[in-house]
Design an enzyme around this catalytic site. Structure first.
Site, short mmCIF file in Angstrom:
data_model
loop_
_atom_site.label_atom_id
_atom_site.label_comp_id
_atom_site.label_asym_id
_atom_site.label_seq_id
_atom_site.Cartn_x
_atom_site.Cartn_y
_atom_site.Cartn_z
N SER A 32 0.95 24.39 49.31
CA SER A 32 0.63 24.45 50.74
C SER A 32 0.67 25.88 51.26
O SER A 32 1.67 26.58 51.09
CB SER A 32 1.66 23.67 51.56
OG SER A 32 1.48 22.30 51.40
N HIS A 79 -4.61 22.51 52.31
CA HIS A 79 -5.02 22.17 50.95
C HIS A 79 -6.54 22.03 50.92
O HIS A 79 -7.08 21.09 51.51
CB HIS A 79 -4.41 20.83 50.53
CG HIS A 79 -2.92 20.84 50.40
ND1 HIS A 79 -2.29 20.88 49.18
CD2 HIS A 79 -1.95 20.82 51.32
CE1 HIS A 79 -0.98 20.88 49.38
NE2 HIS A 79 -0.75 20.85 50.67
N HIS A 83 -0.25 14.42 46.26
CA HIS A 83 1.18 14.18 46.44
C HIS A 83 1.45 12.67 46.39
O HIS A 83 0.60 11.87 46.77
CB HIS A 83 1.63 14.71 47.80
CG HIS A 83 1.41 16.18 47.99
ND1 HIS A 83 0.21 16.69 48.42
CD2 HIS A 83 2.23 17.24 47.79
CE1 HIS A 83 0.30 18.01 48.47
NE2 HIS A 83 1.50 18.38 48.10
N TYR A 112 3.30 11.18 48.42
CA TYR A 112 3.34 10.64 49.79
C TYR A 112 1.97 10.26 50.31
O TYR A 112 1.85 9.59 51.34
CB TYR A 112 4.06 11.60 50.76
CG TYR A 112 3.47 12.98 50.90
CD1 TYR A 112 2.25 13.19 51.55
CD2 TYR A 112 4.14 14.08 50.40
CE1 TYR A 112 1.72 14.45 51.68
CE2 TYR A 112 3.62 15.36 50.53
CZ TYR A 112 2.40 15.54 51.18
OH TYR A 112 1.88 16.79 51.30
N GLU A 113 0.92 10.67 49.62
CA GLU A 113 -0.43 10.24 50.01
C GLU A 113 -0.75 8.85 49.45
O GLU A 113 -1.83 8.32 49.70
CB GLU A 113 -1.46 11.25 49.52
CG GLU A 113 -1.34 12.60 50.23
CD GLU A 113 -2.10 13.71 49.52
OE1 GLU A 113 -3.13 14.15 50.06
OE2 GLU A 113 -1.66 14.15 48.44
N ALA A 147 5.37 25.03 48.47
CA ALA A 147 6.13 25.36 49.67
C ALA A 147 7.41 24.54 49.61
O ALA A 147 7.37 23.37 49.23
CB ALA A 147 5.32 24.97 50.91
N MET A 164 8.19 18.39 48.03
CA MET A 164 7.62 17.06 47.76
C MET A 164 6.55 17.09 46.66
O MET A 164 5.64 16.27 46.66
CB MET A 164 7.00 16.50 49.06
CG MET A 164 7.95 16.49 50.24
SD MET A 164 7.12 16.05 51.77
CE MET A 164 8.38 16.45 53.00
N SER A 165 6.67 18.04 45.75
CA SER A 165 5.60 18.17 44.74
C SER A 165 6.17 18.70 43.43
O SER A 165 7.36 18.64 43.18
CB SER A 165 4.53 19.13 45.27
OG SER A 165 5.03 20.45 45.35
N ASN A 213 10.69 27.54 55.14
CA ASN A 213 11.59 27.23 56.26
C ASN A 213 12.97 26.99 55.68
O ASN A 213 13.11 26.71 54.49
CB ASN A 213 11.11 25.95 56.98
CG ASN A 213 11.03 24.77 56.01
OD1 ASN A 213 10.06 24.64 55.25
ND2 ASN A 213 12.05 23.95 55.99
N HIS A 265 4.90 21.15 59.76
CA HIS A 265 3.95 21.53 58.72
C HIS A 265 3.24 22.84 59.09
O HIS A 265 2.91 23.64 58.21
CB HIS A 265 2.94 20.41 58.48
CG HIS A 265 1.95 20.71 57.39
ND1 HIS A 265 2.33 20.90 56.08
CD2 HIS A 265 0.60 20.89 57.42
CE1 HIS A 265 1.25 21.17 55.35
NE2 HIS A 265 0.19 21.17 56.14
N1 HPA Z 1 11.64 19.76 52.94
C1 HPA Z 1 10.79 19.17 52.08
N2 HPA Z 1 9.63 19.69 51.73
C2 HPA Z 1 9.29 20.88 52.25
C3 HPA Z 1 10.12 21.55 53.14
C4 HPA Z 1 11.37 20.97 53.52
O1 HPA Z 1 12.16 21.51 54.30
N3 HPA Z 1 9.49 22.72 53.47
C5 HPA Z 1 8.32 22.73 52.79
N4 HPA Z 1 8.19 21.63 52.05
#
Ligand code: HPA
Length: 274
Positions: A28, A59, A81, A83-84, A111, A208-209, A232, A244
């Site tokens: 990402s 993406h 992902h 989650y999709e 990310a 998440m990847s 973050n 996001h």
């Molecule tokens: N948590 C989960 N996935 C993420 C985060 C997060 O804080 N930042 C970027 N992808």
């Protein structure tokens, strides 16, 4: 899965017969590196059999084959992902395809949220190891050609490649932290209590990847380099709510450092580009 993989490989080969030495997955906000590829041929995910179209902001959803630092690379701009709604094997299909095209090294990027309290947003983190909190594996089911049933994960992230990344970062004065990446299914970000739990369990970053792709690489004995962009600080570590948009913006900010690091690693990997 084997048939789907064979069809994807066949389709890509028909579009571009070059054999990539390195495969690269851009996470990402990090897709801009694909724009630096020369002699690139881009194939939309929608044109590859078995690939669902990637649909999230940040993406692009395409495969680019071309040159980076004189090395033929296969680059995924965007990924799938869990989650999709995809299972782990569908998420790992593009990585399997790039390795079946010939890539003998996998560079994964993502990310991630920073759990380690010494991290700051914008840091690049070398992935030393991971914890699979998704409870899913892309290897579930029959064993694919060239893969092993029970891959060893002792050195999931290759020590030699990590050393090269550290050396490149040091030489270019790029701050590079390192740590353990925990993968969760998402898509909600974590609660502060979940982050405190993960901190105690040894995670330095969360995302998440990545883990499905790394597992298939290890099943093929392909060495992996992993880089997380800490977009973050994770929930509760930061006082701010997560978004996001923040994740994508951090990618834009880190673009120069990220590109320099990956280019430097590819240059120094000493790849047989036959
Ligand atoms: N948590 C989960 N996935 C993420 C985060 C997060 O804080 N930042 C970027 N992808």
């Amino acid at each position: 899965m084997q048939r789907m993989l064979d069809q994807a490989v066949e389709k890509v080969r028909a579009r571009d017969s070059r054999r990539p030495a390195v495969s690269l997955i851009l996470g990402s906000g990090l897709g801009a590196l694909a724009d630096e590829i020369t002699d690139g041929v881009a194939i939309s995910f929608a044109d590859i059999p078995g690939f669902p179209a990637a649909a999230i902001a940040g993406h692009a959803g395409r495969l680019v084959i071309g040159n980076l630092e004189g090395v033929t690379c296969a680059v995924l701009q965007g990924r799938f992902h869990m989650y999709e709604g995809h299972d782990a094997a569908a998420v790992a299909l593009p990585a399997r395809m790039m390795m079946s095209l010939g890539a003998s090294t996998l560079i994964v990027t993502n990310a991630a949220g920073g759990i380690n309290r010494s991290f700051v947003a914008g840091d690049l983190m070398l992935i030393d190891d991971h914890i699979n909190f998704t409870a899913r594996s892309p290897l579930t089911g029959s064993v694919l050609e060239g893969e092993t049933r029970f891959p060893d994960m002792t050195e999931a992230y290759n020590a030699r490649l990590r050393g090269i990344a550290r050396a490149v970062a040091a030489r270019q004065s790029i701050r590079l932290v390192s740590g353990v990446y925990a993968a969760v299914p998402g898509p909600s970000y974590e609660t502060p209590a979940e982050i405190r739990m993960l901190e105690r369990l040894g995670a330095d970053a969360i995302g998440m990847s990545t883990v499905p792709e790394v597992i298939v690489a290890r099943a093929r004995n392909v060495p992996v380099l992993g880089i997380s962009l800490i977009t973050n600080l994770a929930a509760g570590i930061s006082a701010n709510p997560l978004s996001h948009e923040e994740v994508v913006a951090a990618g834009t900010e880190a673009r120069g450092r990220f590109t320099a690091l990956i280019r430097g690693v590819i240059r120094e990997m000493d790849i047989d580009n036959a």
